[in-house]
Design a protein around this motif. Sequence first.
Motif, short mmCIF file in Angstrom:
data_model
loop_
_atom_site.label_atom_id
_atom_site.label_comp_id
_atom_site.label_asym_id
_atom_site.label_seq_id
_atom_site.Cartn_x
_atom_site.Cartn_y
_atom_site.Cartn_z
N ASN A 85 8.43 57.50 81.47
CA ASN A 85 7.76 59.23 81.64
C ASN A 85 7.47 59.50 83.25
O ASN A 85 7.17 60.74 83.27
CB ASN A 85 6.71 59.19 80.64
N PRO A 114 9.25 56.44 74.85
CA PRO A 114 8.76 57.75 75.15
C PRO A 114 7.43 58.22 74.68
O PRO A 114 6.71 58.76 75.14
CB PRO A 114 9.86 58.63 74.86
N ALA A 121 10.89 64.05 75.87
CA ALA A 121 11.02 62.91 76.90
C ALA A 121 11.95 63.54 77.96
O ALA A 121 11.62 63.34 79.04
CB ALA A 121 11.63 61.73 76.17
#
Length: 337
Positions: A85, A114, A121
């Motif tokens: 991320n 995620p 995401a």
Amino acid sequence: MNAKNTLYSILDLALISQNATLKDTFANIVALAQSAEKAGFTRYWLAEHHNSEHIGSSATAILIGHAAQATNTLRIGSGGIMLPNHSPLIVAEQFGTLAALHPNRIDLGLGRAPGTDRATAAAIRSDFMSAAQDFPREVAKIQQYFSKDNRNTAVRAPVAEGAAVPIYILGSSTDSAHLAAKKGLPYAFASHFATTYLATAIKIYREEFQPSDALEKPYVMAGVNIIIADTDEEAKRIATSLIQLIVGLLTGKRSGVKPPTTFTEEHQEILEHPQVHQMLKYSFIGSKATVKAQVKTFLEETQADELIAVTNIYDIEDRIKSYQLFAEIMQELHTAS
């Protein structure tokens, strides 16, 4: 089994209980962290999740600072930062800053998932999928930014260079075990919900472990769900909140943590459902004596170096009490070993 040196810690998802606010949830983080420090816990980790109105841990680094500011000796960290991320440079800068503010108290646990749905995401990072596939290289970038040697490179995070921030690899499958072993880093397995590969992953990690500057020998942390009360019956009643949470997760009807209700045959049937039973395999619910026996068996089976406990309870006072009783169990196991 020798539990004498087994550490015990907390993983907090900052779940928002029904009828509670975000401000309440963040206040509970402080209350729990301060209680954990007094009870002898080693570390207090916060998870990362996104796009959920019932989870408060989306800005993980900020909450780590919030908990660290309110405590003095407890280690505070991420369980974990979902690295795909983020830019590794930004993560290094954030955790280097935290380490400067709270020396020798900050941990950086890194995961590959995620922590959210696919669309979110992609909104967080457009190249999420390629970053997830490059997880080992992304971890290497983090390590480089924390290295003192990085001062001679073009791209730097000066606040992180030489900072004492241990890195942990988090995982729920065997891929993470191979990576943690290859890099010689401590390994935290998410067995509080991903139970299937725990034994296999630990075996791989220990057999393939390569000593590093960070770690001389394998170090295993295992996640467990813990709900302890004065009696088995009271613990089961409190655990109905967790059962409702799991049902919501599996049916897609998510909500805040609901108040506990009377434990019924229906709750027992839900616990015996194959999918729920597998997910909650390492959930220890009951009185102090009941849970102590379960924890002792788990340690004998896994030889874990550290247990990191998740306690999803509606009421903060019940939650703090459960963790205090868990600390007493671990201290008694230390004494008995």
